[in-house]
Every structure is written in structure tokens, then in C-alpha cells.
Design an enzyme around this catalytic site. Structure first.
Site, PDB file in Angstrom:
ATOM      1  N   GLN A  54      11.182   8.661  -7.238  1.00  0.00           N
ATOM      2  CA  GLN A  54      10.859   8.846  -8.657  1.00  0.00           C
ATOM      3  C   GLN A  54      12.123   9.311  -9.380  1.00  0.00           C
ATOM      4  O   GLN A  54      12.260  10.454  -9.788  1.00  0.00           O
ATOM      5  CB  GLN A  54       9.735   9.876  -8.788  1.00  0.00           C
ATOM      6  CG  GLN A  54       8.892   9.678 -10.023  1.00  0.00           C
ATOM      7  CD  GLN A  54       7.437  10.016  -9.793  1.00  0.00           C
ATOM      8  OE1 GLN A  54       7.101  10.757  -8.895  1.00  0.00           O
ATOM      9  NE2 GLN A  54       6.567   9.473 -10.605  1.00  0.00           N
ATOM     10  N   LYS A 151      12.267 -10.590  -3.486  1.00  0.00           N
ATOM     11  CA  LYS A 151      10.810 -10.452  -3.602  1.00  0.00           C
ATOM     12  C   LYS A 151      10.427 -10.131  -5.035  1.00  0.00           C
ATOM     13  O   LYS A 151      11.157  -9.471  -5.759  1.00  0.00           O
ATOM     14  CB  LYS A 151      10.286  -9.389  -2.642  1.00  0.00           C
ATOM     15  CG  LYS A 151      10.711  -7.967  -2.945  1.00  0.00           C
ATOM     16  CD  LYS A 151       9.907  -6.966  -2.116  1.00  0.00           C
ATOM     17  CE  LYS A 151      10.263  -5.550  -2.498  1.00  0.00           C
ATOM     18  NZ  LYS A 151      11.241  -4.915  -1.667  1.00  0.00           N
ATOM     19  N   THR A 182       4.606   1.787   4.070  1.00  0.00           N
ATOM     20  CA  THR A 182       3.411   1.167   4.673  1.00  0.00           C
ATOM     21  C   THR A 182       3.787  -0.057   5.494  1.00  0.00           C
ATOM     22  O   THR A 182       2.921  -0.676   6.108  1.00  0.00           O
ATOM     23  CB  THR A 182       2.406   0.758   3.588  1.00  0.00           C
ATOM     24  OG1 THR A 182       3.061  -0.138   2.676  1.00  0.00           O
ATOM     25  CG2 THR A 182       1.891   1.958   2.819  1.00  0.00           C
ATOM     26  N   ALA A 183       5.054  -0.452   5.491  1.00  0.00           N
ATOM     27  CA  ALA A 183       5.612  -1.563   6.286  1.00  0.00           C
ATOM     28  C   ALA A 183       5.128  -2.941   5.840  1.00  0.00           C
ATOM     29  O   ALA A 183       5.407  -3.937   6.502  1.00  0.00           O
ATOM     30  CB  ALA A 183       5.339  -1.374   7.778  1.00  0.00           C
TER      31      ALA A 183
END
Length: 283
Positions: A54, A151, A182-183
Site C-alpha cells: 500500500q 498480465k 495466493t500463488a
């Protein structure tokens, strides 16, 4: 604090990983205790700097928590920060005190040279455009070419589409990133790279947050190995996963603490040649 610390050069080793708020408050309270006990200097050794993601306002009415945390640390009496692979290098500028940002890439370079006998078909991959500088640095260290996975996200945590920029056909690919949460992105990127003709995919990640379904995803993915550092204490499932390895950062941090205490160069530890003897027999 149970010992006399008056006039001492103090180092508090405390990663701000999960539970982040408990660990952060603990760090601030320890620093306050040491400052009020007349310690000569307080250095916070934070292997994983929480809230680093952040670091800017991505949309209206959101906080910049990385700056808030920096202010809190300075106010608590911390006079120097020693950390590893900040999510964004400009976070160093959030502090008005010295910040030493160590890199995991020299450790990764030593490990890659030990694990891969032949580096001629190895290619380094950046999983997004933002991580190109990090990937390029590792590629230079092992003298390998560089490719990028582009991406596009529709919303946080979801990947819409991925494109490989560069030819990965017949290559053993190494994805380099600073964090694996979270992969999801990592496993999808590995799939896309394999679909483009790579022979195998490995990943080297500085901070293994590994939350939620991460371990399960990695275990079932096409990734041959996922290599993490121990800046975040590996959980039981991470330690027992067959395709996950953990590299120690203790020798690097120990030498950095010695160098700070002696008043010698910390940036000298960015070189593989300097780290080689420190990691001899460990990797």
C-alpha cells in the site's frame, strides 16, 4: 527489557508478517522501551516489511499505509531500518532515517548456479512489467536472457489474460518476483510459459506469504520447484510441500548487522562474490 542497555547499539529482529498488526505493535513497543532505557541507537531488522504493497493511492479515498507505518517507526525511536526486497524501492524515501534494503537475488544467483549445472538454456522471466528491473538484475548475475509475462487484471486478485513477450521455446524458465501471496498469478504464468514451449518452469520468490490456497495451488501446478526465502517463517504445509524449497537469509542479515555495527559497507553484500564465502556449505 531485562538487561541494562544504556549506551548499547540495539538491533530488534522482527518481521511484520502475519499477524502483521501484532508484530508491528510489538516492534514499536520494544523500540519505545529501548529508547526510554537510553540505548545509543536502535536498528529495526525487518526481513519482511508489512503494508509495503500500500505505497500509493490507487483509487480515491484510500490510505498510503506504508508511509503511515514509516512515520510510526520513526516516532517510536527507531533510527535505522534493515529490510529485504521492499515491494517498491521508493518506500525507502518514506523514511527520514537510513534504510538498508538488501536483495535476495545474490542468494538466488548462488543457488541457481548450484542447482543448474548448465545455464545455457536458462531464461529469467518477470511475471509482470513492474518487476522487470528485479528480473533483469538476476538475469545479469547468471548471464541469462530475459522474458516478460504481460498480465492484465480486471480487478485485484483476478487475472484476465496473459501474454509472453519473448521466445521461451526449449528453455528452462525461472520466474522471479518479490512476493507470492495466493500463488494465482504465479501458477497461471507458469502454465502460460509451458504452453509457449518451455521445457520446465521454476520460481524464485523473496517473500513467501503463501496465504489461502497457495500451497495447494503450487503443489498441483506445472511448477517444478518454488524457491522461497525464510524472511517469513514457513508454515507446516510450506515446509512439507514436495516442490517448495526454502533458502536461509540469516547469514546475509548477520553479516549486514555486523557491517552496520562496525560502520562498514552494507552495499558490498549486494555482490555474489562477497556473499559466496558467507554461504559456502549452506546452499
Amino acid at each position: 527489557v531485562y538487561e541494562n542497555v544504556r549506551g548499547e547499539d540495539m538491533f530488534i529482529i522482527q518481521p511484520t508478517s502475519n499477524p502483521a498488526n501484532d508484530n508491528l505493535m510489538e516492534l514499536l513497543i520494544m523500540a519505545d522501551a529501548l529508547r526510554r532505557s537510553s540505548a545509543s541507537r536502535i536498528t529495526a531488522v525487518i526481513p519482511y516489511f508489512g503494508y509495503a504493497r500500500q505505497d500509493r493511492r490507487t483509487k480515491a479515498r484510500t490510505p498510503i499505509t506504508a508511509k503511515l507505518v514509516a512515520n510510526m517507526m520513526v516516532e517510536s525511536g527507531i533510527e535505522r531500518i534493515l529490510t529485504m526486497d521492499l515491494h517498491a524501492a521508493q518506500i525507502q524515501g518514506f523514511f527520514d532515517i537510513p534504510v538498508d534494503n538488501l536483495y535476495a537475488s545474490p542468494i538466488f544467483a548462488i543457488d541457481i548456479k548450484n542447482q543448474f549445472a548448465d545455464l545455457s538454456d536458462v531464461m529469467v522471466i518477470s511475471p509482470d512489467v513492474g518487476g522487470v528491473a528485479r528480473a533483469r538484475e538476476l538475469a545479469k548475475r547468471i548471464n541469462a536472457p530475459l522474458s516478460i509475462v504481460d498480465k492484465r487484471r480486471e480487478k485485484p486478485g483476478e487475472i484476465a489474460e496473459m501474454t509472453v513477450i519473448g521466445d521461451v521455446t526449449g528453455k528452462r524458465c525461472i520466474i522471479v518476483d518479490d512476493m507470492c501471496d495466493t500463488a494465482g498469478t504465479l501458477c497461471k504464468a507458469a502454465e502460460v510459459i509451458m504452453d509457449h514451449g518451455a521445457t520446465e518452469v521454476h520460481a524464485y520468490i523473496s517473500h513467501g506469504v503463501m496465504s489461502g490456497p497457495a500451497v495447494e495451488r503450487v503443489s498441483k501446478s506445472v511448477l517444478k520447484t518454488l524457491v522461497l526465502t525464510d524472511t517469513i517463517q514457513p508454515t507446516g504445509p510450506v515446509s512439507s510441500a514436495s516442490n517448495i524449497r526454502v533458502l536461509p537469509t540469516a547469514p546475509l542479515f548477520a553479516q549486514s548487522i555486523l557491517n552496520i555495527w562496525n560502520g562498514t559497507s552494507v552495499s558490498s553484500l549486494f555482490e555474489t562474490d562477497t556473499l559466496g564465502p558467507i554461504y559456502e556449505g549452506i546452499l
